[in-house]
Design a protein around this motif. Structure first.
Motif, PDB file in Angstrom:
ATOM      1  N   GLN A   1      26.045 -22.309   4.536  1.00 30.27           N
ATOM      2  CA  GLN A   1      26.167 -22.208   6.128  1.00 30.27           C
ATOM      3  C   GLN A   1      25.306 -21.239   6.683  1.00 30.27           C
ATOM      4  O   GLN A   1      25.265 -20.106   6.138  1.00 30.27           O
ATOM      5  N   TYR A   2      24.582 -21.300   7.689  1.00 26.78           N
ATOM      6  CA  TYR A   2      23.598 -20.259   8.417  1.00 26.78           C
ATOM      7  C   TYR A   2      24.301 -19.903   9.619  1.00 26.78           C
ATOM      8  O   TYR A   2      24.905 -20.617  10.416  1.00 26.78           O
ATOM      9  N   PHE A   3      24.423 -18.510   9.790  1.00 22.40           N
ATOM     10  CA  PHE A   3      24.700 -17.939  11.180  1.00 22.40           C
ATOM     11  C   PHE A   3      23.625 -17.134  11.724  1.00 22.40           C
ATOM     12  O   PHE A   3      22.610 -16.578  11.053  1.00 22.40           O
TER      13      PHE A   3
ATOM     14  N   ALA B   1      28.037 -14.184   0.581  1.00 24.37           N
ATOM     15  CA  ALA B   1      29.319 -14.573   0.531  1.00 24.37           C
ATOM     16  C   ALA B   1      29.468 -15.905  -0.217  1.00 24.37           C
ATOM     17  O   ALA B   1      28.763 -16.701  -0.002  1.00 24.37           O
TER      18      ALA B   1
ATOM     19  N   ASP C   1      32.556 -18.910  -1.108  1.00 23.00           N
ATOM     20  CA  ASP C   1      33.763 -19.510  -0.969  1.00 23.00           C
ATOM     21  C   ASP C   1      34.560 -18.513  -0.203  1.00 23.00           C
ATOM     22  O   ASP C   1      35.795 -17.976  -0.633  1.00 23.00           O
ATOM     23  N   GLU C   2      34.012 -17.949   0.827  1.00 24.60           N
ATOM     24  CA  GLU C   2      34.718 -17.019   2.091  1.00 24.60           C
ATOM     25  C   GLU C   2      35.150 -15.606   1.466  1.00 24.60           C
ATOM     26  O   GLU C   2      35.754 -15.145   2.048  1.00 24.60           O
ATOM     27  N   SER C   3      34.214 -15.123   0.415  1.00 27.45           N
ATOM     28  CA  SER C   3      34.555 -13.842  -0.055  1.00 27.45           C
ATOM     29  C   SER C   3      33.030 -13.016  -0.383  1.00 27.45           C
ATOM     30  O   SER C   3      32.036 -13.960  -0.682  1.00 27.45           O
ATOM     31  N   PHE C   4      33.044 -12.035   0.105  1.00 33.05           N
ATOM     32  CA  PHE C   4      31.600 -11.141  -0.227  1.00 33.05           C
ATOM     33  C   PHE C   4      31.365 -11.157  -1.766  1.00 33.05           C
ATOM     34  O   PHE C   4      32.522 -10.786  -2.671  1.00 33.05           O
TER      35      PHE C   4
ATOM     36  N   VAL D   1      27.275 -18.530   2.001  1.00 33.98           N
ATOM     37  CA  VAL D   1      26.788 -17.966   3.363  1.00 33.98           C
ATOM     38  C   VAL D   1      26.044 -16.795   3.014  1.00 33.98           C
ATOM     39  O   VAL D   1      26.582 -15.963   2.274  1.00 33.98           O
TER      40      VAL D   1
ATOM     41  N   ILE E   1      24.910 -13.252   4.712  1.00 38.06           N
ATOM     42  CA  ILE E   1      25.344 -12.585   5.918  1.00 38.06           C
ATOM     43  C   ILE E   1      24.317 -11.531   6.406  1.00 38.06           C
ATOM     44  O   ILE E   1      23.971 -10.606   6.013  1.00 38.06           O
ATOM     45  N   PRO E   2      23.639 -11.845   7.754  1.00 38.32           N
ATOM     46  CA  PRO E   2      22.541 -10.891   8.227  1.00 38.32           C
ATOM     47  C   PRO E   2      23.513  -9.757   8.552  1.00 38.32           C
ATOM     48  O   PRO E   2      24.620  -9.354   8.693  1.00 38.32           O
TER      49      PRO E   2
END
Lengths: 80, 147
Positions: free
Chosen positions: A7-9, A53, A55-58, A72, A74-75
Motif C-alpha cells: 500500500q502506498y501513501f 511497516a 501487517d500494520e506494525s513498524f 507499507v 512510510i515516507p
C-alpha cells in the motif's frame, strides 16, 4: 518468489501512480523490496528517509518477508 | 483515545469527553492550518494518514504520556482530507489533577504525534506549486525541507 500486498501513501503513492498493488518479488527483506521498487519506479526518497511497516506494525529493515504479508513504506511524517 | 478523522473536529465535544471528577485541570492544543510556510503563501493542505498504524502509534504515545505524567485522561484526534486556512487539523486534550502534568503531557503528545505518527501533509502554494512536507530530496525546493 513470494507474493506481497503493498500500500502506498503520500509522495510514494504519487510517484508509484497507484495506491496499492500485489506483486511477486524475489526480495527476502523489506529493505530489498524497497530497493527493488525504488529502482523500478524512481522513488526520490532514499531508504534511510523511509520506514517499513508489515501487517500494520513498524519493522526493522532486515525483517524477513513472508508470503502474503501487507507492506507499507512510510515516507517522512508531517502531522500537526 | 487517539483517532484519525475524515470529518471536521468538534473541540467542545472532545473536551467534554475528558470531564472527570478527579481532574482539576484540562489543557488543550489546537493545530490550525496557516496561510504560510517558510515564507511561501499557502492556500490549502491535504492531510493523509495510514490510519491503522497511525491509531496504533497514537495509542502508544498516549500510553507513554500516562506513564510519564500524573494525568487523568488524554485524547488526540487528527484530521485527514483537504483542509483550508483556519481549519482545525489536530486537537489534543489532557486532563489531570494539577495543571503542571496537564501542560507537560499535552506538549509531549503533540510533539510525539508530529514526530512519529504516519500522517502526511501536502501544501498547495499560491503560485500553483505543491510539496509533501519533510519529503524533499536534493534538487527539490528548499521550502519543503522545513517542518
Amino acid at each position: 518468489m513470494i507474493t506481497v500486498h503493498i500500500q502506498y501513501f503520500a509522495i510514494l503513492r504519487e510517484q508509484r501512480g497507484v495506491a496499492r498493488e500485489t506483486l511477486s518479488t524475489p526480495a527476502t527483506t523489506t529493505a530489498a523490496l524497497y530497493d527493488e521498487l525504488r529502482t523500478r519506479h524512481g522513488f526520490s526518497l532514499p531508504r534511510d528517509r523511509v520506514r517499513a511497516a508489515v501487517d500494520e506494525s513498524f519493522v526493522a529493515w532486515d525483517t524477513p518477508l513472508r508470503d502474503g504479508q501487507n507492506v507499507v513504506f512510510i515516507p517522512p511524517v508531517a502531522g500537526g | 483515545m487517539f483517532r484519525i478523522s475524515t470529518e471536521p473536529l468538534d473541540p467542545a465535544a472532545l473536551q467534554r469527553s475528558l470531564a472527570d471528577a478527579h481532574a482539576g485541570a484540562c489543557v488543550t492544543f489546537e493545530g490550525w492550518v496557516r496561510d504560510h510556510n517558510d515564507g511561501r503563501p499557502v492556500l490549502a493542505l491535504d492531510y493523509e494518514a495510514y490510519a491503522p498504524l497511525a491509531e496504533k502509534e497514537g495509542a502508544r504515545i498516549l500510553a507513554e504520556a500516562r506513564e510519564k505524567f500524573a494525568i487523568v485522561g488524554a485524547v488526540c484526534i487528527h484530521r485527514v482530507g483537504s483542509l483550508r486556512i483556519g481549519d482545525l487539523a489536530v486537537w489534543v486534550g489532557v486532563s489531570a489533577a494539577h495543571r503542571g502534568a496537564a501542560f507537560d503531557a499535552c506538549r509531549f503528545v503533540i510533539d510525539e504525534t508530529k514526530a512519529r505518527v504516519p500522517v502526511w501533509k501536502k501544501e498547495h502554494y499560491a503560485d500553483g506549486d505543491t510539496a509533501w512536507i519533510n519529503c524533499a530530496t536534493r534538487g527539490d525546493h528548499a521550502a519543503a525541507v522545513k517542518s
